[in-house]
Design a protein around this motif. Sequence first.
Motif, PDB file in Angstrom:
ATOM      1  N   ASP A 312     -87.879  44.936  30.856  1.00 47.74           N
ATOM      2  CA  ASP A 312     -86.617  44.182  30.908  1.00 47.74           C
ATOM      3  C   ASP A 312     -86.075  44.126  32.337  1.00 47.74           C
ATOM      4  O   ASP A 312     -85.522  43.116  32.765  1.00 47.74           O
ATOM      5  CB  ASP A 312     -85.550  44.843  30.017  1.00 47.74           C
ATOM      6  CG  ASP A 312     -85.560  44.249  28.612  1.00 47.74           C
ATOM      7  OD1 ASP A 312     -86.617  43.718  28.223  1.00 47.74           O
ATOM      8  OD2 ASP A 312     -84.528  44.338  27.918  1.00 47.74           O
ATOM      9  N   SER A 313     -86.229  45.222  33.070  1.00 47.80           N
ATOM     10  CA  SER A 313     -85.724  45.245  34.451  1.00 47.80           C
ATOM     11  C   SER A 313     -86.469  44.232  35.306  1.00 47.80           C
ATOM     12  O   SER A 313     -85.857  43.511  36.104  1.00 47.80           O
ATOM     13  CB  SER A 313     -85.882  46.637  35.066  1.00 47.80           C
ATOM     14  OG  SER A 313     -85.131  47.555  34.345  1.00 47.80           O
ATOM     15  N   PHE A 314     -87.790  44.188  35.136  1.00 48.36           N
ATOM     16  CA  PHE A 314     -88.553  43.185  35.897  1.00 48.36           C
ATOM     17  C   PHE A 314     -88.085  41.778  35.524  1.00 48.36           C
ATOM     18  O   PHE A 314     -87.951  40.904  36.372  1.00 48.36           O
ATOM     19  CB  PHE A 314     -90.058  43.324  35.626  1.00 48.36           C
ATOM     20  CG  PHE A 314     -90.697  44.488  36.362  1.00 48.36           C
ATOM     21  CD1 PHE A 314     -90.419  44.732  37.701  1.00 48.36           C
ATOM     22  CD2 PHE A 314     -91.596  45.327  35.715  1.00 48.36           C
ATOM     23  CE1 PHE A 314     -91.008  45.793  38.381  1.00 48.36           C
ATOM     24  CE2 PHE A 314     -92.199  46.391  36.390  1.00 48.36           C
ATOM     25  CZ  PHE A 314     -91.898  46.616  37.720  1.00 48.36           C
ATOM     26  N   TYR A 315     -87.791  41.593  34.243  1.00 45.19           N
ATOM     27  CA  TYR A 315     -87.412  40.265  33.762  1.00 45.19           C
ATOM     28  C   TYR A 315     -86.038  39.855  34.291  1.00 45.19           C
ATOM     29  O   TYR A 315     -85.850  38.773  34.811  1.00 45.19           O
ATOM     30  CB  TYR A 315     -87.423  40.269  32.227  1.00 45.19           C
ATOM     31  CG  TYR A 315     -87.137  38.930  31.622  1.00 45.19           C
ATOM     32  CD1 TYR A 315     -88.111  37.938  31.578  1.00 45.19           C
ATOM     33  CD2 TYR A 315     -85.867  38.637  31.104  1.00 45.19           C
ATOM     34  CE1 TYR A 315     -87.844  36.692  31.037  1.00 45.19           C
ATOM     35  CE2 TYR A 315     -85.589  37.409  30.560  1.00 45.19           C
ATOM     36  CZ  TYR A 315     -86.574  36.433  30.529  1.00 45.19           C
ATOM     37  OH  TYR A 315     -86.296  35.199  30.006  1.00 45.19           O
ATOM     38  N   TYR A 316     -85.061  40.779  34.175  1.00 45.96           N
ATOM     39  CA  TYR A 316     -83.684  40.413  34.544  1.00 45.96           C
ATOM     40  C   TYR A 316     -83.377  40.602  36.035  1.00 45.96           C
ATOM     41  O   TYR A 316     -82.578  39.873  36.602  1.00 45.96           O
ATOM     42  CB  TYR A 316     -82.671  41.221  33.723  1.00 45.96           C
ATOM     43  CG  TYR A 316     -82.664  40.812  32.265  1.00 45.96           C
ATOM     44  CD1 TYR A 316     -82.188  39.554  31.878  1.00 45.96           C
ATOM     45  CD2 TYR A 316     -83.154  41.669  31.281  1.00 45.96           C
ATOM     46  CE1 TYR A 316     -82.201  39.172  30.543  1.00 45.96           C
ATOM     47  CE2 TYR A 316     -83.165  41.291  29.951  1.00 45.96           C
ATOM     48  CZ  TYR A 316     -82.688  40.042  29.590  1.00 45.96           C
ATOM     49  OH  TYR A 316     -82.705  39.659  28.288  1.00 45.96           O
ATOM     50  N   MET A 321     -88.137  46.279  42.685  1.00 46.06           N
ATOM     51  CA  MET A 321     -88.292  47.739  42.756  1.00 46.06           C
ATOM     52  C   MET A 321     -89.680  48.119  42.244  1.00 46.06           C
ATOM     53  O   MET A 321     -90.359  47.318  41.618  1.00 46.06           O
ATOM     54  CB  MET A 321     -87.218  48.454  41.922  1.00 46.06           C
ATOM     55  CG  MET A 321     -87.246  48.133  40.466  1.00 46.06           C
ATOM     56  SD  MET A 321     -86.327  46.634  40.169  1.00 46.06           S
ATOM     57  CE  MET A 321     -86.925  46.107  38.599  1.00 46.06           C
ATOM     58  N   ASN A 322     -90.063  49.355  42.536  1.00 48.62           N
ATOM     59  CA  ASN A 322     -91.331  49.914  42.049  1.00 48.62           C
ATOM     60  C   ASN A 322     -91.038  51.072  41.107  1.00 48.62           C
ATOM     61  O   ASN A 322     -90.035  51.763  41.269  1.00 48.62           O
ATOM     62  CB  ASN A 322     -92.143  50.491  43.212  1.00 48.62           C
ATOM     63  CG  ASN A 322     -92.836  49.403  44.035  1.00 48.62           C
ATOM     64  OD1 ASN A 322     -93.491  49.704  45.008  1.00 48.62           O
ATOM     65  ND2 ASN A 322     -92.714  48.159  43.626  1.00 48.62           N
ATOM     66  N   GLY A 423     -80.272  48.603  27.497  1.00 53.89           N
ATOM     67  CA  GLY A 423     -79.261  47.902  28.294  1.00 53.89           C
ATOM     68  C   GLY A 423     -78.645  48.807  29.355  1.00 53.89           C
ATOM     69  O   GLY A 423     -78.477  48.408  30.513  1.00 53.89           O
ATOM     70  N   ASP A 424     -78.304  50.032  28.965  1.00 58.06           N
ATOM     71  CA  ASP A 424     -77.673  50.973  29.909  1.00 58.06           C
ATOM     72  C   ASP A 424     -78.640  51.342  31.034  1.00 58.06           C
ATOM     73  O   ASP A 424     -78.256  51.436  32.195  1.00 58.06           O
ATOM     74  CB  ASP A 424     -77.246  52.264  29.184  1.00 58.06           C
ATOM     75  CG  ASP A 424     -75.860  52.126  28.585  1.00 58.06           C
ATOM     76  OD1 ASP A 424     -75.540  51.015  28.133  1.00 58.06           O
ATOM     77  OD2 ASP A 424     -75.106  53.117  28.580  1.00 58.06           O
ATOM     78  N   ILE A 425     -79.906  51.559  30.669  1.00 56.02           N
ATOM     79  CA  ILE A 425     -80.896  51.946  31.684  1.00 56.02           C
ATOM     80  C   ILE A 425     -81.098  50.794  32.668  1.00 56.02           C
ATOM     81  O   ILE A 425     -81.106  50.980  33.889  1.00 56.02           O
ATOM     82  CB  ILE A 425     -82.235  52.345  31.023  1.00 56.02           C
ATOM     83  CG1 ILE A 425     -82.023  53.547  30.091  1.00 56.02           C
ATOM     84  CG2 ILE A 425     -83.291  52.671  32.079  1.00 56.02           C
ATOM     85  CD1 ILE A 425     -83.218  53.880  29.233  1.00 56.02           C
ATOM     86  N   THR A 426     -81.245  49.592  32.119  1.00 57.32           N
ATOM     87  CA  THR A 426     -81.476  48.425  32.972  1.00 57.32           C
ATOM     88  C   THR A 426     -80.290  48.217  33.921  1.00 57.32           C
ATOM     89  O   THR A 426     -80.469  47.921  35.108  1.00 57.32           O
ATOM     90  CB  THR A 426     -81.688  47.156  32.104  1.00 57.32           C
ATOM     91  OG1 THR A 426     -82.627  47.487  31.093  1.00 57.32           O
ATOM     92  CG2 THR A 426     -82.198  45.992  32.919  1.00 57.32           C
ATOM     93  N   GLN A 427     -79.086  48.418  33.392  1.00 61.25           N
ATOM     94  CA  GLN A 427     -77.910  48.254  34.253  1.00 61.25           C
ATOM     95  C   GLN A 427     -77.898  49.314  35.372  1.00 61.25           C
ATOM     96  O   GLN A 427     -77.559  49.025  36.515  1.00 61.25           O
ATOM     97  CB  GLN A 427     -76.641  48.365  33.417  1.00 61.25           C
ATOM     98  CG  GLN A 427     -75.483  47.685  34.098  1.00 61.25           C
ATOM     99  CD  GLN A 427     -74.149  48.070  33.485  1.00 61.25           C
ATOM    100  OE1 GLN A 427     -74.082  48.917  32.599  1.00 61.25           O
ATOM    101  NE2 GLN A 427     -73.099  47.456  33.951  1.00 61.25           N
TER     102      GLN A 427
END
Length: 472
Positions: A312-316, A321-322, A423-427
């Motif tokens: 999700d992080s890569f997507y949003y 980042m790596n 959601g919290d992790i991605t934020q």
Amino acid sequence: MEIIHVSAECYPVAKAGGLGDVVGALPKYQNELGHIAKVVMPMYRTKFLLNNEWDVVHKGRSNMGDYWFDYTIIKERSNKLGFDLYLVDINGLLDREKIYGYDDDAERFTGFQIAVVDWISQWVHKPDVVHVHDYHAGLIPFMMKHCYKYQHLHSIPSVLTIHNAQYQGVMGWDKSYLLPPWDSWKWGMLDWRGNINPLASGIKCAWKVNTVSPSYMGELRQSSNGLEDLFEYEKGKCTGILNGIDAAVWDPATDTYLEEHFTAETAKEGKAKNKKKLCDTFNLDPEKPLIVFIGRLVGEKGADILPASISDSFYYIGRKMNFLILGSGFPEVESQLSSLQRIAQNDYNVYIGYNEALSHLMYAGADYLLMPSRVEPCGLNQMYAMRYGTIPMVRRTGGLKDTVKDFGEPGGYGIVYNWAAIGDITQGIWRAVDLYDDKEKVDEIRTKMMLLDFSWQKSVSEYTLLYESLKN
Ligand code: ADP
């Protein structure tokens, strides 16, 4: 005071997680303060056993029902760990390669505890405290109080430290024959909800009980894998003492696993060299922020939501980042993490397994350490990370709550979120990526973290006060 620590793990002899780190450090610092602290643990077939010299200090014979066994207590000759280390050898039962995970773990750890109590019962003097750790030693307070053979030990104070209440060593009542003959009126001291529960028994029978952080103690009354009522009932004798970290082992200025040593003053350049080494090894880009996870790949650590949080992080957020993951655990999580590599080759890598050297290099070379734990009794990783100038990104729970303050708060230095949710992790990752561009702020946070004091001295004094409160 003479303190006997009884544990299934002790670094560097045998370690599966934080329990090993704590039992490898606490006695050393207790001895520095003038106590006589010793460690007794099972004799597994580890490298440490083979590479060191040992003296036989006691041979005994005991039984679990009809099964009679000989046991031998050996002591490490050079005292190189800073405390007397004793191993219990029970041929065929304990001398295996792994610490846990055998079908007969109930017999293994019960046999270990019987041998320890049997040995102590033959000492001409009595120790001041028997300090047991987790369920693997949880039956000892019961044995010292209620087993006929060991009645003369009932006046020795016992302390139980709970490093993780998820694991309780539950066994059916059909295994009660394993224990040396005991006062059957006291069956309730072994029982929890129809089974023998060694952790519950330890909570009931130990003179004092503590967890490895104050917040975790409070949380166990709300959620503790079925022991909530017991923690509520016994709260009078329960307390929380935050772990320290072994500053001699975990020091970026001397750590032999690092590519480059550094201090708070030289952290910027030192960390960059360690990061480069990591990125070269794992095919990552040193220009991007490096976010790492180190730990057991289990639900408690939030590892099951890592793959979705990363994708999700890569997507949003994009490929800004790596990630580098080190751990082992549930096969399904391992395989999901491994397959992520196919879609994010140059921005993501994973090492499945246990690797002490790599973990040190990761604490030193990473920019951020991710800990989305659902449960965290204390958590050592975030403290190691901070000592190595790596910003922790933690869920607000247990010891993480007690040690990390969000950089948005006055005097803060980490990234803290409320839930172990994608959601919290991605934020949190979004905030980390933003923060990375503010080099001045990062430098300021890094220096602040590296100078924080997580040493054992404070915790050792709290343990001393706890022992003192038990004096007759
Ligand atoms: P827990 O005891 O619940 O696993 P802690 O945070 O208390 O968690 O302690 C974890 C310890 O185990 C740390 O020293 C961490 O670096 C180490 N560790 C966990 N998994 C690995 C791994 N796969 N390789 C190397 N070290 C690991």
